[in-house]
Design an enzyme around this catalytic site. Structure first.
Site, PDB file in Angstrom:
ATOM      1  N   ALA A  74       0.821  -1.212   0.000  1.00  0.00           N
ATOM      2  CA  ALA A  74       0.000   0.000   0.000  1.00  0.00           C
ATOM      3  C   ALA A  74       0.858   1.266   0.000  1.00  0.00           C
ATOM      4  O   ALA A  74       0.457   2.289  -0.565  1.00  0.00           O
ATOM      5  CB  ALA A  74      -0.944   0.002   1.199  1.00  0.00           C
ATOM      6  N   THR A  75       2.026   1.203   0.624  1.00  0.00           N
ATOM      7  CA  THR A  75       2.889   2.391   0.636  1.00  0.00           C
ATOM      8  C   THR A  75       3.300   2.760  -0.791  1.00  0.00           C
ATOM      9  O   THR A  75       3.222   3.927  -1.193  1.00  0.00           O
ATOM     10  CB  THR A  75       4.130   2.147   1.504  1.00  0.00           C
ATOM     11  OG1 THR A  75       3.712   2.006   2.863  1.00  0.00           O
ATOM     12  CG2 THR A  75       5.115   3.305   1.406  1.00  0.00           C
ATOM     13  N   ASN A 154      -5.972   3.879  10.367  1.00  0.00           N
ATOM     14  CA  ASN A 154      -5.218   2.743  10.884  1.00  0.00           C
ATOM     15  C   ASN A 154      -5.052   2.753  12.395  1.00  0.00           C
ATOM     16  O   ASN A 154      -4.808   1.718  13.005  1.00  0.00           O
ATOM     17  CB  ASN A 154      -3.834   2.692  10.224  1.00  0.00           C
ATOM     18  CG  ASN A 154      -3.078   3.998  10.358  1.00  0.00           C
ATOM     19  OD1 ASN A 154      -3.542   5.040   9.903  1.00  0.00           O
ATOM     20  ND2 ASN A 154      -1.932   3.970  10.983  1.00  0.00           N
ATOM     21  N   GLN A 183      -6.643  -0.458   5.378  1.00  0.00           N
ATOM     22  CA  GLN A 183      -7.280  -0.989   6.596  1.00  0.00           C
ATOM     23  C   GLN A 183      -8.734  -1.385   6.372  1.00  0.00           C
ATOM     24  O   GLN A 183      -9.349  -1.925   7.284  1.00  0.00           O
ATOM     25  CB  GLN A 183      -7.209   0.047   7.725  1.00  0.00           C
ATOM     26  CG  GLN A 183      -5.818   0.245   8.302  1.00  0.00           C
ATOM     27  CD  GLN A 183      -5.328  -0.952   9.107  1.00  0.00           C
ATOM     28  OE1 GLN A 183      -6.085  -1.877   9.410  1.00  0.00           O
ATOM     29  NE2 GLN A 183      -4.045  -0.941   9.448  1.00  0.00           N
ATOM     30  N   HIS A 205      -1.073  -7.811   3.266  1.00  0.00           N
ATOM     31  CA  HIS A 205      -0.719  -8.385   4.566  1.00  0.00           C
ATOM     32  C   HIS A 205      -1.647  -7.957   5.709  1.00  0.00           C
ATOM     33  O   HIS A 205      -1.492  -8.420   6.833  1.00  0.00           O
ATOM     34  CB  HIS A 205       0.740  -8.084   4.911  1.00  0.00           C
ATOM     35  CG  HIS A 205       1.015  -6.686   5.349  1.00  0.00           C
ATOM     36  ND1 HIS A 205       1.101  -6.324   6.678  1.00  0.00           N
ATOM     37  CD2 HIS A 205       1.245  -5.551   4.641  1.00  0.00           C
ATOM     38  CE1 HIS A 205       1.381  -5.038   6.759  1.00  0.00           C
ATOM     39  NE2 HIS A 205       1.463  -4.543   5.548  1.00  0.00           N
ATOM     40  N   CYS A 331       7.902   5.757  17.956  1.00  0.00           N
ATOM     41  CA  CYS A 331       9.297   5.865  18.380  1.00  0.00           C
ATOM     42  C   CYS A 331      10.040   6.787  17.427  1.00  0.00           C
ATOM     43  O   CYS A 331      10.000   6.613  16.222  1.00  0.00           O
ATOM     44  CB  CYS A 331       9.957   4.502  18.371  1.00  0.00           C
ATOM     45  SG  CYS A 331       9.454   3.483  19.746  1.00  0.00           S
TER      46      CYS A 331
END
Lengths: 389, 121
Positions: A74-75, A154, A183, A205, A331
């Protein structure tokens, strides 16, 4: 050793064993390992499977097979849609409309275009995470060439009214509508033709297919019949010249079957919705729990909750070994940053960081939910005690 | 994020978490919950010596682990007015990433605040 309960299906799903078996059939000497572009029996057999998979993916989302362009995920599909439209229509205008709560795979390409002189309007969702069609209408300009709005967020699982946004874009005439459906595909019914979208990004995925494969739908009918893309990579002319590179037969076969299985598994949605409600009721009994996102307009497999009185990084650390979920922070080196999605909904920094995203899936059991509630309850109560909250 | 074995052990046990009460107890606090890190120490002092210490902490695992270690190693004279180890030593002991070392300064401020409260009594 017992593995933690896996409730991170919004990040990725395990491959369905039937999908893995079908993929394996494409790998070895006795299978259909040929290059689908080759002009011999091996190539022809592989090409047949590729086209069968294309039809399966298309059928899963109400599209025509010829509208499916294979990508690595998807990216890549988002990048191909945004940069491909931008490069093709730059003479018509250099303005894009999107939302603050989009995935980074949409926001980062938009920011890259801004560095090259494009203007981007980032719409703010309401407190429930909904971007309204009238907001899109108000943001459109004569020079707008693309609107990119995800169907399901998402992090919070909120479903956008794509059909209404599609109607707005249709009235504008020049603005193409791209929808990131990573999603939503396989989780809610999608009718690409009826939504009024010109482009749609899909991922394998997230629906029990393999990582490394996805698709971009490019409308070839209705209003979108004239939508054009400029390719971003070259060398072989595959996918009608829009995405060069050898088509990975095993990957697309896996994606095709995953989408076919998702259609057949539609009844599981009710079961998952019931489990999510059990999870929410269990967590809500803790007190000081805030559900993020519009609870009515959400997909059944995602639940996002903020916990008062605990710090996000410690909450995730306290769940190590017992529960695999995503935190509401991202992060960045060693420091955690509050979720930009929750911040856009108006949550403060601490509550944005102290959120957990629970992603339920096909293999999630009631026992998993009860274990998750027990683990989170114990962790939250312990951290609140340490914090004197 | 990965944590050292020592950090995980002190984070998971957090043995000295809580508060003390009584006339010999002195308190210091620093940081802000709204900004993500807040620490409070209670020290019980008798005859110039720390006899017991407890902490409360709202923060990351490193913050909780180091606070727990500090109260465990707190026994001794108040007059020193410092942490049992320097911020630099604690940072190395717990393998605190450079970006998070400011949080150890909050721990130090809270600890020094508690000791100063005892000294001013």
């Amino acid at each position: 050793m017992n593995r933690p309960v896996y409730l991170d299906h919004a990040a990725t799903t395990p491959i369905d064993p039937r999908v893995a078996a079908a993929m394996a059939q494409c790998l070895g000497m006795q299978g259909e390992f040929g290059n689908p572009a080759s002009n011999h029996e091996f190539g022809h057999a592989a090409a047949t499977l590729v086209e069968q998979a294309r039809a399966q993916v298309a059928a899963g989302v109400g599209a025509a097979p010829r509208e499916v362009i294979w990508t690595s995920g998807a990216t890549e599909a988002n990048n191909l849609a945004i940069f491909g439209i931008a490069r093709h229509y730059r003479e018509y205008g250099r303005h894009i409309v999107t939302a603050r709560t989009e995935h980074k795979a949409v926001l980062d390409p938009c920011r890259e275009l801004e560095r090259h002189g494009w203007r981007v309007t980032y719409l703010a969702p309401d407190g429930g995470g909904v971007v309204h069609a009238d907001q899109v209408a108000a943001a459109l300009r004569p020079e707008t060439v693309l609107v990119s709005i995800m169907q399901v967020n998402n992090e919070i699982g909120v479903i956008q009214d794509i059909a209404a946004i599609g109607a707005v874009c249709a009235r504008h005439g020049g603005a193409r509508l791209h929808v990131d459906a990573a999603q939503s595909a396989g989780k809610i019914a999608i009718d690409f033709a009826a939504l009024g979208a010109d482009l749609m990004s899909l991922s394998a995925h997230k629906v029990y297919g393999p990582k490394g494969v996805g698709a971009l739908l490019l409308a070839q009918r209705g209003r979108g019949a004239g939508t054009q893309l400029t390719a971003l990579q070259f060398g072989g002319g595959q996918e009608r010249g829009l995405r060069a590179g050898t088509v990975p037969t095993h990957q697309v076969v896996g994606m095709g079957l995953a989408f076919a299985l998702a259609r057949a598994a539609a009844p599981e949605i009710e079961r998952i919705a019931s489990l999510r409600e059990r999870l929410w009721q269990g967590l809500a009994s803790l007190g000081g729990t805030l559900r993020n996102g519009d609870a009515v307009r959400s997909v059944p497999h995602i639940l996002n909750v903020s916990f008062e009185g605990v710090e996000g990084e410690s909450l995730l650390a306290a769940l190590r070994g017992r529960l695999a979920v995503s935190t509401g922070s991202a992060c960045s080196s060693a420091l955690q940053e509050p979720s930009y999605v929750l911040r856009a909904l108006g949550r403060d920094e601490v509550l944005s960081e102290s959120s957990l995203r629970f992603g339920l899936g096909r293999f999630t059991s009631q026992g998993d939910i009860d274990a998750a509630v027990a683990a989170v309850t114990e962790a939250v109560l312990r951290l609140r005690r340490i914090a004197g909250a | 994020m990965k944590y050292s074995e020592l950090t995980l052990r002190y984070f998971e046990t957090a043995a000295g978490a809580g508060m003390l009460t009584g006339s010999e107890v002195h308190r210091g606090a620093a940081g802000s919950r709204a900004r993500g890190t807040w620490v409070q120490f209670d020290v019980q002092v008798a005859a110039g010596d720390i006899r017991a210490a407890r902490f409360l902490a709202f923060g990351c695992p490193h913050t909780i682990a180091v606070s727990a270690w500090v109260v465990e190693h707190a026994a001794g004279p108040v007059a020193g007015g410092a942490l049992p180890e320097s911020v630099q030593e604690l940072s190395e002991r717990f393998e605190v990433p450079a970006e998070k070392r400011g949080r150890l300064l909050i721990i130090e401020d809270a600890w020094v605040g508690a000791l100063n409260a005892a000294l001013q009594r």
